[in-house]
Design an enzyme around this catalytic site. Structure first.
Site, PDB file in Angstrom:
ATOM      1  CE  LYS A 176      -7.560   2.019   3.476  1.00  0.00           C
ATOM      2  NZ  LYS A 176      -6.348   2.112   4.322  1.00  0.00           N
ATOM      3  CD  GLU A 216      -2.721   1.243   2.508  1.00  0.00           C
ATOM      4  OE1 GLU A 216      -3.949   1.322   2.371  1.00  0.00           O
ATOM      5  OE2 GLU A 216      -2.159   1.198   3.618  1.00  0.00           O
ATOM      6  CB  CYS A 264      -4.899  -1.109   4.093  1.00  0.00           C
ATOM      7  SG  CYS A 264      -4.243  -1.044   5.780  1.00  0.00           S
TER       8      CYS A 264
END
Length: 318
Positions: A138, A47, A172
């Site tokens: 994200k 990430e 994540c």
């Protein structure tokens, strides 16, 4: 060359060249070359490995409003972000095309469609022809990440064909979001890639759970970050180091098979390139008794609707 039902994957567990986009790109290119030399058809990175994770937030009281230190640090961070439209990923795309290898890359995206000043934690899939096929921003930055990353949208909730496999990925903690996973399962995902900034605590349980839930191969690829990885010329470094531990991210990259068993157990505290060959027949075997988006689903009772429109402030009609 592997058979279509086999896929050789590489996990590049590396520390970033922290907040140096150009040098970080060069390091990533070198690891792509190493992966190709070992026969990989897909190489994955952690990430925001380009240019790095905002570790200062937890170390410098990042929530102080209108604070001059936080403004300095954020401005430095944004300046090193990745402008895909401007060609910042061109060297990575070029080596992917040259070596005919696909890339799953975590980056700090500063997209022009959202002014170029707001930044996103993005998972970018580049195919073996060197083309950017999806950019997944994200959906919900986690805790202190919300102080610097903007929340994304569903545009990048997509899977991609590679050999006879369908590849998907999440950033994540959105790997913990059941409906985000379901959006990928519904597209026939065979290989799920979770990209992480690092740490065994994030990967050792969830990776195997996702493998069992999706009856798919589950990959976790993590970065590293150590006290010595901060550049000496970084603004307010003295303030960061006052509370900085020796290790901020210890890796934990791993691969679980569709039965939940480890193919590669979590690896910590070392930069490395982990390589394994996946066999799609293992997916077929495990979905005999459970296929989460197939025979074991009931869309007549529960069904997911996904908005994949790229979000923007204005829509112009000329």
């Amino acid at each position: 060359m592997n058979a279509p039902d086999q896929l050789t994957v590489a996990l590049a567990q590396i520390a970033p060249v922290w907040l140096n986009r150009q040098a970080g790109t060069e390091k990533i290119v070198q690891y792509i070359k190493r992966a190709a030399q070992q026969g990989a058809q897909l190489v994955c990175f952690g990430e925001t490995i380009l240019p790095g994770y905002p570790f200062w937030l937890d170390l410098t009281e990042g929530s102080r409003f209108n604070d001059e230190v936080q403004k300095d640090l954020h401005a430095y961070y944004v300046a090193q972000g990745v402008d895909i439209e401007a060609g910042d990923l061109a060297p990575i795309c070029a080596v992917a095309k040259e070596l005919h290898i696909a890339v799953m890359l975590g980056c700090l995206e500063r997209p022009q469609d959202r002014t170029g000043y707001s930044v996103y934690c993005s998972c970018v899939y580049i195919d073996a022809e060197g083309l950017v096929q999806s950019v997944h921003r994200k959906l919900m930055p986690t805790y202190e990440e919300r102080l610097t990353w903007a929340p994304g949208d569903g545009h990048g909730l997509r899977t991609h064909a590679l050999q006879n496999f369908r590849i998907g990925g999440l950033n994540c903690w959105e790997n913990w979001m059941p409906l985000s996973r379901a959006a990928l399962y519904a597209q026939g995902e065979d290989v799920h890639i979770g990209i992480w900034p690092g740490n065994l605590r994030n990967t050792e349980d969830l990776t195997r759970f996702i493998a069992k839930e999706g009856r798919s191969f589950s990959i976790a690829v993590s970065g590293l970050m150590r006290r010595g990885d901060f550049p000496q010329d970084f603004p307010h470094l003295d303030l960061i180091l006052q509370r900085c531990p020796e290790v901020l991210a210890n890796g934990g990259s791993c691969i679980a098979g569709p039965d939940g068993r480890w193919i590669i157990e979590p690896v910590v505290d070392q930069e490395c390139l982990l390589v394994a060959t996946l066999d799609r027949n293992e997916v077929r075997r495990e979905r005999q008794n459970f296929d989460v988006a197939g025979h074991y689903s009931r869309p007549d009772i529960t069904r997911l609707i996904v908005n994949r429109e790229r979000q923007a402030l204005a829509k112009f009609e000329d």
